[in-house]
Write a protein that holds these residues in place. Structure first.
Motif, PDB file in Angstrom:
ATOM      1  N   SER A  46      -9.039  92.811  23.539  1.00  0.00           N
ATOM      2  CA  SER A  46      -8.180  91.944  24.349  1.00  0.00           C
ATOM      3  C   SER A  46      -6.840  91.689  23.668  1.00  0.00           C
ATOM      4  O   SER A  46      -5.786  91.737  24.314  1.00  0.00           O
ATOM      5  CB  SER A  46      -8.898  90.624  24.607  1.00  0.00           C
ATOM      6  OG  SER A  46      -8.058  89.725  25.268  1.00  0.00           O
ATOM      7  N   GLU A  49      -4.745  94.807  23.917  1.00  0.00           N
ATOM      8  CA  GLU A  49      -4.248  94.969  25.290  1.00  0.00           C
ATOM      9  C   GLU A  49      -3.075  94.033  25.559  1.00  0.00           C
ATOM     10  O   GLU A  49      -2.056  94.433  26.108  1.00  0.00           O
ATOM     11  CB  GLU A  49      -5.389  94.692  26.271  1.00  0.00           C
ATOM     12  CG  GLU A  49      -4.996  94.771  27.715  1.00  0.00           C
ATOM     13  CD  GLU A  49      -4.747  96.184  28.198  1.00  0.00           C
ATOM     14  OE1 GLU A  49      -4.036  96.331  29.206  1.00  0.00           O
ATOM     15  OE2 GLU A  49      -5.253  97.130  27.578  1.00  0.00           O
ATOM     16  N   ARG A  50      -3.210  92.778  25.158  1.00  0.00           N
ATOM     17  CA  ARG A  50      -2.126  91.815  25.387  1.00  0.00           C
ATOM     18  C   ARG A  50      -0.876  92.189  24.601  1.00  0.00           C
ATOM     19  O   ARG A  50       0.242  92.063  25.108  1.00  0.00           O
ATOM     20  CB  ARG A  50      -2.584  90.406  25.017  1.00  0.00           C
ATOM     21  CG  ARG A  50      -3.611  89.854  25.972  1.00  0.00           C
ATOM     22  CD  ARG A  50      -3.962  88.443  25.648  1.00  0.00           C
ATOM     23  NE  ARG A  50      -4.610  88.371  24.346  1.00  0.00           N
ATOM     24  CZ  ARG A  50      -5.073  87.254  23.813  1.00  0.00           C
ATOM     25  NH1 ARG A  50      -4.943  86.115  24.433  1.00  0.00           N
ATOM     26  NH2 ARG A  50      -5.657  87.278  22.627  1.00  0.00           N
ATOM     27  N   ARG A  53       1.088  94.970  26.143  1.00  0.00           N
ATOM     28  CA  ARG A  53       1.837  94.548  27.326  1.00  0.00           C
ATOM     29  C   ARG A  53       3.054  93.695  26.971  1.00  0.00           C
ATOM     30  O   ARG A  53       3.836  93.334  27.842  1.00  0.00           O
ATOM     31  CB  ARG A  53       0.930  93.741  28.255  1.00  0.00           C
ATOM     32  CG  ARG A  53      -0.168  94.549  28.874  1.00  0.00           C
ATOM     33  CD  ARG A  53      -1.059  93.649  29.688  1.00  0.00           C
ATOM     34  NE  ARG A  53      -2.126  94.416  30.292  1.00  0.00           N
ATOM     35  CZ  ARG A  53      -2.470  94.324  31.557  1.00  0.00           C
ATOM     36  NH1 ARG A  53      -1.849  93.492  32.348  1.00  0.00           N
ATOM     37  NH2 ARG A  53      -3.457  95.057  32.031  1.00  0.00           N
ATOM     38  N   THR A  54       3.197  93.352  25.708  1.00  0.00           N
ATOM     39  CA  THR A  54       4.272  92.477  25.264  1.00  0.00           C
ATOM     40  C   THR A  54       5.445  93.300  24.745  1.00  0.00           C
ATOM     41  O   THR A  54       5.260  94.209  23.942  1.00  0.00           O
ATOM     42  CB  THR A  54       3.764  91.565  24.128  1.00  0.00           C
ATOM     43  OG1 THR A  54       2.634  90.838  24.594  1.00  0.00           O
ATOM     44  CG2 THR A  54       4.831  90.608  23.676  1.00  0.00           C
ATOM     45  N   ILE A  62       4.957  85.384  21.030  1.00  0.00           N
ATOM     46  CA  ILE A  62       3.664  85.457  21.698  1.00  0.00           C
ATOM     47  C   ILE A  62       2.535  85.128  20.720  1.00  0.00           C
ATOM     48  O   ILE A  62       1.628  84.360  21.038  1.00  0.00           O
ATOM     49  CB  ILE A  62       3.454  86.855  22.322  1.00  0.00           C
ATOM     50  CG1 ILE A  62       4.453  87.099  23.448  1.00  0.00           C
ATOM     51  CG2 ILE A  62       2.037  87.050  22.806  1.00  0.00           C
ATOM     52  CD1 ILE A  62       4.257  86.238  24.659  1.00  0.00           C
ATOM     53  N   TRP A  66      -0.044  82.017  21.114  1.00  0.00           N
ATOM     54  CA  TRP A  66      -1.499  82.196  21.196  1.00  0.00           C
ATOM     55  C   TRP A  66      -2.209  81.370  20.141  1.00  0.00           C
ATOM     56  O   TRP A  66      -3.223  80.734  20.418  1.00  0.00           O
ATOM     57  CB  TRP A  66      -1.879  83.658  21.000  1.00  0.00           C
ATOM     58  CG  TRP A  66      -1.567  84.539  22.155  1.00  0.00           C
ATOM     59  CD1 TRP A  66      -1.317  84.182  23.446  1.00  0.00           C
ATOM     60  CD2 TRP A  66      -1.472  85.963  22.117  1.00  0.00           C
ATOM     61  NE1 TRP A  66      -1.060  85.281  24.208  1.00  0.00           N
ATOM     62  CE2 TRP A  66      -1.153  86.383  23.420  1.00  0.00           C
ATOM     63  CE3 TRP A  66      -1.614  86.904  21.110  1.00  0.00           C
ATOM     64  CZ2 TRP A  66      -0.984  87.721  23.738  1.00  0.00           C
ATOM     65  CZ3 TRP A  66      -1.446  88.228  21.433  1.00  0.00           C
ATOM     66  CH2 TRP A  66      -1.137  88.633  22.730  1.00  0.00           C
TER      67      TRP A  66
END
Length: 126
Positions: A46, A49-50, A53-54, A62, A66
């Motif tokens: 996860s 993946e995040r 996408r950043t 980010i 988080w």
């Protein structure tokens, strides 16, 4: 990612079947072991993946966000569920949290078609 995300939301419901004594201890050991295994699979996937996408210029912000929101939410949920356990019972609070956790996989990205940022080339790929 999707299957381990679903599995990590199912196993906490196993804690509602805890009994006193050795059977309860074995139940906790099995449930926690399965939960830790699924989280160990899901969390790195996860996060990767995040981060993919950043955009590269937002990565530091980010990651800080988080970290901060994760710690704040953990503290807030401990207080909320502590109050709920005090007002009802610990088993009712565990059951309520387990039922609510069943909805969390619905928040996972479902589509195979997504826009990602490639960090090495700084171009947008569809």
């Amino acid at each position: 990612m999707i299957s381990s995300g679903w599995l990590r939301s199912l196993f906490p419901l196993g804690l509602t079947f805890v009994q006193p004594g050795v059977p309860g201890l074995i139940t906790v050991i099995i449930v926690e072991g399965l939960l830790i295994t699924c989280m160990g699979i899901f969390n790195p996937i996860s996060a990767t993946e995040r981060l993919q996408r950043t955009p590269a210029d937002h990565t530091a912000r980010i990651l800080s966000t988080w970290s901060a929101t994760g710690k704040l939410l953990q503290a807030a949920l401990m207080v909320i569920w502590g109050i709920l356990a005090t007002l009802t019972s610990p088993l009712a609070a565990i059951t309520a949290s387990g039922v609510l956790l069943l909805a969390t996989p619905l928040l996972l990205p479902a589509g195979t078609e997504r826009t990602a940022y490639r960090r090495d080339e700084d171009i947008r790929v569809a």
